[in-house]
Design a protein around this motif. Structure first.
Motif, short mmCIF file in Angstrom:
data_model
loop_
_atom_site.label_atom_id
_atom_site.label_comp_id
_atom_site.label_asym_id
_atom_site.label_seq_id
_atom_site.Cartn_x
_atom_site.Cartn_y
_atom_site.Cartn_z
N ARG A 490 0.31 45.36 -20.51
CA ARG A 490 0.11 43.96 -20.92
C ARG A 490 -1.06 43.29 -20.21
O ARG A 490 -0.95 42.20 -19.66
CB ARG A 490 1.40 43.16 -20.71
N GLY A 491 -2.23 44.03 -20.18
CA GLY A 491 -3.46 43.41 -19.71
C GLY A 491 -3.64 43.37 -18.22
O GLY A 491 -4.61 42.78 -17.75
N VAL A 492 -2.71 43.91 -17.45
CA VAL A 492 -2.84 43.90 -15.99
C VAL A 492 -3.49 45.20 -15.56
O VAL A 492 -2.92 46.28 -15.73
CB VAL A 492 -1.47 43.74 -15.31
N GLU A 493 -4.69 45.11 -15.02
CA GLU A 493 -5.41 46.32 -14.62
C GLU A 493 -5.17 46.62 -13.15
O GLU A 493 -4.71 45.77 -12.39
CB GLU A 493 -6.91 46.13 -14.89
N SER A 494 -5.50 47.86 -12.76
CA SER A 494 -5.37 48.25 -11.35
C SER A 494 -6.52 49.18 -11.00
O SER A 494 -7.28 49.62 -11.87
CB SER A 494 -4.03 48.95 -11.13
N THR A 495 -6.63 49.48 -9.70
CA THR A 495 -7.73 50.35 -9.23
C THR A 495 -7.42 51.83 -9.45
O THR A 495 -8.32 52.66 -9.38
CB THR A 495 -7.97 50.13 -7.74
N GLY A 496 -6.14 52.17 -9.67
CA GLY A 496 -5.77 53.58 -9.76
C GLY A 496 -5.68 54.25 -8.40
O GLY A 496 -5.62 55.48 -8.31
N LEU A 497 -5.67 53.44 -7.34
CA LEU A 497 -5.60 53.98 -5.98
C LEU A 497 -4.22 53.80 -5.35
O LEU A 497 -3.88 54.48 -4.38
CB LEU A 497 -6.64 53.30 -5.08
N GLY A 498 -3.42 52.88 -5.90
CA GLY A 498 -2.16 52.51 -5.26
C GLY A 498 -1.21 53.67 -5.05
O GLY A 498 -0.65 53.84 -3.95
N LEU A 499 -0.97 54.48 -6.07
CA LEU A 499 -0.03 55.59 -5.94
C LEU A 499 -0.56 56.67 -5.01
O LEU A 499 0.22 57.33 -4.30
CB LEU A 499 0.30 56.17 -7.31
N ASN A 500 -1.87 56.87 -5.00
CA ASN A 500 -2.45 57.84 -4.08
C ASN A 500 -2.25 57.40 -2.64
O ASN A 500 -1.88 58.20 -1.76
CB ASN A 500 -3.93 58.03 -4.38
N ILE A 501 -2.46 56.10 -2.39
CA ILE A 501 -2.24 55.55 -1.04
C ILE A 501 -0.77 55.66 -0.67
O ILE A 501 -0.42 56.04 0.45
CB ILE A 501 -2.73 54.09 -0.97
N ALA A 502 0.12 55.35 -1.62
CA ALA A 502 1.55 55.45 -1.36
C ALA A 502 1.95 56.88 -1.00
O ALA A 502 2.78 57.11 -0.11
CB ALA A 502 2.33 54.96 -2.58
N LYS A 503 1.37 57.85 -1.67
CA LYS A 503 1.68 59.26 -1.39
C LYS A 503 1.28 59.63 0.04
O LYS A 503 2.05 60.28 0.77
CB LYS A 503 0.93 60.14 -2.40
N VAL A 504 0.08 59.20 0.45
CA VAL A 504 -0.38 59.51 1.81
C VAL A 504 0.53 58.83 2.84
O VAL A 504 0.91 59.45 3.86
CB VAL A 504 -1.84 59.06 2.00
N ILE A 505 0.91 57.58 2.59
CA ILE A 505 1.78 56.86 3.52
C ILE A 505 3.11 57.59 3.69
O ILE A 505 3.62 57.77 4.80
CB ILE A 505 2.00 55.41 3.04
N MET A 506 3.70 58.03 2.59
CA MET A 506 4.99 58.73 2.66
C MET A 506 4.86 60.06 3.39
O MET A 506 5.72 60.44 4.19
CB MET A 506 5.55 58.95 1.25
N GLU A 507 3.79 60.78 3.15
CA GLU A 507 3.59 62.07 3.83
C GLU A 507 3.40 61.88 5.33
O GLU A 507 3.87 62.69 6.13
CB GLU A 507 2.40 62.80 3.21
N GLU A 508 2.71 60.80 5.72
CA GLU A 508 2.51 60.52 7.15
C GLU A 508 3.83 60.18 7.84
O GLU A 508 3.96 60.33 9.05
CB GLU A 508 1.51 59.37 7.33
N GLN A 509 4.82 59.72 7.06
CA GLN A 509 6.13 59.39 7.62
C GLN A 509 7.12 60.55 7.43
O GLN A 509 8.33 60.36 7.55
CB GLN A 509 6.68 58.12 6.96
N LYS A 510 6.59 61.74 7.10
CA LYS A 510 7.39 62.95 6.87
C LYS A 510 8.34 62.78 5.68
O LYS A 510 9.39 63.41 5.61
CB LYS A 510 8.19 63.32 8.12
N GLY A 511 7.94 61.88 4.77
CA GLY A 511 8.72 61.67 3.56
C GLY A 511 7.99 62.23 2.35
O GLY A 511 7.05 63.02 2.47
N SER A 512 8.42 61.83 1.17
CA SER A 512 7.79 62.29 -0.06
C SER A 512 7.93 61.23 -1.13
O SER A 512 8.74 60.29 -0.99
CB SER A 512 8.42 63.61 -0.54
N ILE A 513 7.15 61.38 -2.18
CA ILE A 513 7.19 60.46 -3.31
C ILE A 513 7.07 61.28 -4.59
O ILE A 513 6.42 62.32 -4.62
CB ILE A 513 6.05 59.40 -3.20
#
Length: 547
Positions: A490-513
C-alpha cells in the motif's frame, strides 16, 4: 649352420654311403650269408649317421638355442635397468618387484612381499584399478598413467603397461606390470600451468622453496618492482622482494604454515606503501611443496576506506542529527504543541513528517550496515524475560499499525521465558517484523504475536494474514536490498536492508531468524533465541553435596 659345418656334414654323409657301397660289394663278392652282411652294412650306416648328428647337426641346433637364450637374458637385463617391474598373483598380491621399483618407491622387499597392490594406490584411484582388473580377467592388457604412494608419502607418477598372465584354461593367474617414472614430466606440466595462470596477475607473486626460502619464480608485476624482464631473472633470496621487507616477520608466518595451516595473511608496509601479504603452500600433483607469496598493494583500498569513513561521518552528523531534530519539531506541531493547525496545513505537515521518518530510517539502515561490515555494531547482552521486549515492540508499533487499520494482538506470551539478548537491538528486529506485517496486512486485519518453546530454544512469531511470499522469493528475502514482489504494501517503500540487518543482529546474539509462508495465506516471521536462566534464579538452585 655355417658353410664349414655344412661341408663336414656332407662329407660324413658321403662316407656313410661309401660304407654301404663297400658292404654291398662284399656281399656280391663274398660267400658270407646275406643276412649277416646286411646287418653289418646297416650297423655301419647307423654309425656313420650318428657320427654326423653328434659332430655337426646337434652342435649347430643347440648353438641356435643358446643364441636365443642369451638374447632373452639381455632383453630382461635391459628392461630391469630401464623400467619398474612387478609381478602379482590372481589376488593382486605382490610376488616379485625388481630393484628399480624398490629404489623408486623407497620400500624394502620385505615391505612389499605378499601385500595387495591396492596399498600402493591412492584411495581416489581404487575404482579405476577395479576397472583395470576386470579387463585383465578378460585377458585384456592395459596401458595408461597411474599414481603410486611412496614410502615417504610422496607421489610417483608412472606410465604403466599391465599384461595378464593366463593359465592353459584361460584363467587369470596374475599380471606383469612394467612402469616408467613420469613424475618430472607431470611436475613440469603442472609448473607451466601454474606459472601461466600467475604471470599476468596484477598482484605481485613470488614462489619460494619452503626449506631454504630461495625465490624460484616472480610474475610480471613482481619483476616490474625490480625493473627486470623474464630474461633478467635469476633465483634470489628474500631480499628480492625489497630491502624494506621484514624478513623475520615473514619467517615467523612461514613457521605458522609448517605447523599445519595451508595459508596465512598479514599486513606490512613495504617501500612506504601498505601491502596485504598472503602466504600459501601449494603442491602440484602432491609433488614437491612450494610456498606462494602474493603481495597486494592496499594503497587504493586504504584511501577508499578513508573516504567511506568520512562519508559515514558526514551522514551521521550532517544528515541524521538535523533530520532527527526536524522530525521531532514536526511531531510537536502535529501534536498541537504550538496551537491548533488548519486542516490543510496539518495534511501537508503529515506528509513531510512521514517523509522525514522514512529518511531517518534510511540513514539508520545505512549506518547499521556500515557498522556490521566494520564489525563495530555493539551488543549489551543481558539475561531477562523476552516478554518485556515484546511489550515494548508492540507499544512502539501500535500507531504505525493504526495507519493501515491493522490491530496487533499478543497471545501465549510466557512471562518467565528468558534469553541472553540485547534489548535495543532485539527491539529493532521485532520492530522490523511488526512494521512489515502491518504493511502487508489487509485493512481491518490483524497481526498476531505469540511465543513458543522448541526444545531448549524460545521462538517469537509475528504472523500476518496478507498475500504471503512466493517460494522463490523466500530464499533471498534476508539478503541486502531484497524485497518481496507484491502490491500489498500500500505505497510504503523500504530500503530492503531491514531484514538483512535483523538477520545479522540475531546471529550475533546466537539466535536465528526465518519465515514460513504460503501464497494467499499470509506469512509468519520468527526470531529464535537459546533459552537462558536469570542469574538470580541460578543462584537459588540447590547445590549437590557429597554424602
Amino acid at each position: 649352420m655355417n658353410s664349414k659345418k655344412f661341408n663336414a656334414a656332407a662329407a660324413l654323409v658321403c662316407l656313410s654311403f661309401l660304407v654301404l657301397a663297400l658292404f654291398g660289394a662284399i656281399v656280391i663278392a663274398s660267400s658270407l650269408p646275406l643276412l649277416i652282411l646286411s646287418t653289418l652294412a646297416l650297423i655301419g650306416a647307423v654309425f656313420a649317421l650318428g657320427l654326423t648328428w653328434r659332430s655337426v647337426f646337434r652342435p649347430a641346433l643347440f648353438a641356435g638355442n643358446n643364441d636365443t637364450r642369451a638374447r632373452l637374458v639381455q632383453e630382461v637385463t635391459a628392461l630391469n635397468r630401464h623400467a619398474m617391474v612387478t609381478l602379482t598373483d590372481d589376488k593382486a598380491r605382490i610376488v616379485h618387484v625388481n630393484d628399480k621399483f624398490r629404489d623408486a618407491t623407497g620400500y624394502a622387499l620385505d615391505d612389499l612381499s605378499g601385500i595387495s597392490m591396492d596399498r600402493l594406490y591412492f584411495e581416489d584411484d581404487l575404482s579405476k584399478m577395479e576397472d583395470i582388473r576386470a579387463g585383465l580377467d578378460r585377458g585384456e592388457p592395459w596401458s595408461g598413467e597411474t599414481r603410486l604412494q611412496c614410502k615417504q608419502g610422496n607421489v610417483l607418477w608412472t606410465q604403466a603397461t599391465i599384461v595378464p598372465r593366463m593359465d592353459a584354461k584361460g584363467n587369470l593367474v596374475g599380471s606383469i606390470s612394467v612402469r616408467t617414472d613420469i613424475t618430472d614430466n607431470k611436475m613440469a606440466a603442472a609448473q607451466k600451468e601454474l606459472y601461466t595462470a600467475l604471470h599476468k596477475l596484477w598482484d605481485e607473486v613470488y614462489m619460494f622453496d619452503p626449506a631454504t626460502l630461495r625465490c624460484t619464480y616472480m610474475n610480471e608485476a613482481a619483476l616490474a618492482r625490480k625493473g627486470w624482464s623474464v630474461e633478467d631473472y635469476t633465483p634470489e633470496n628474500l631480499a628480492t622482494v625489497s630491502e624494506d621487507f621484514e624478513t623475520e616477520t615473514f619467517r615467523t608466518h612461514v613457521d605458522t604454515l609448517v605447523t599445519g595451516k595451508d595459508h596465512v595473511s598479514y599486513t606490512a608496509v613495504i617501500d612506504s606503501r601498505p601491502y596485504d601479504i598472503r602466504l600459501q603452500r601449494v603442491s602440484p600433483y602432491a609433488a614437491r611443496e612450494q610456498l606462494v607469496v602474493v603481495l597486494r598493494d592496499m594503497s587504493e583500498r586504504v584511501q577508499a576506506e578513508r573516504a567511506q569513513a568520512e562519508l559515514m561521518s558526514t551522514i551521521s552528523h550532517e544528515l541524521r542529527t538535523p533530520m532527527t531534530s526536524i522530525k521531532g519539531a514536526m511531531g510537536l506541531l502535529l501534536s498541537n504543541a504550538a496551537g491548533e493547525l488548519p486542516e490543510k496545513a496539518r495534511g501537508m505537515l503529515s506528509i513531510a513528517y512521514r517523509n522525514a521518518d522514512r529518511l531517518v530510517m534510511i540513514i539508520n539502515d545505512i549506518l547499521d550496515i556500515e557498522k556490521i561490515a566494520a564489525g563495530q555494531m555493539e551488543f549489551k547482552l543481558k539475561v531477562e524475560p523476552l516478554a518485556s521486549v515484546i511489550e515494548e515492540a508492540v507499544a512502539a508499533n501500535e500507531q504505525f499499525a493504526n495507519r493501515f487499520d491493522v490491530k496487533v494482538v499478543k497471545e501465549e506470551i510466557d512471562p518467565d521465558a528468558c534469553a541472553d539478548y540485547d534489548f535495543g537491538r532485539t527491539l529493532q528486529v521485532l520492530t522490523n517484523l511488526l512494521s512489515n506485517a502491518a504493511k502487508f496486512s489487509p485493512p481491518g486485519g490483524r497481526v498476531r504475536v505469540y511465543m513458543e518453546r522448541i526444545g531448549d530454544r524460545i521462538r517469537i512469531n509475528v504472523q500476518d494474514y496478507g498475500q504471503g511470499i512466493a517460494k522463490e522469493a523466500q530464499a533471498r528475502i534476508f539478503e541486502r536490498f531484497a524485497q518481496a514482489s507484491t502490491t500489498a504494501n500500500r505505497g510504503v517503500e523500504s530500503t530492503g536492508l531491514g531484514l538483512n540487518i535483523a538477520k545479522v543482529i540475531m546471529e550475533e546474539q546466537k539466535g536465528s531468524i526465518g519465515l514460513f509462508s504460503e501464497l494467499g495465506k499470509g506469512a509468519t516471521f520468527y526470531a529464535e533465541f537459546p533459552a537462558a536462566v536469570p542469574a538470580e534464579v541460578e543462584q537459588l538452585k540447590p547445590v549437590d553435596r557429597a554424602v
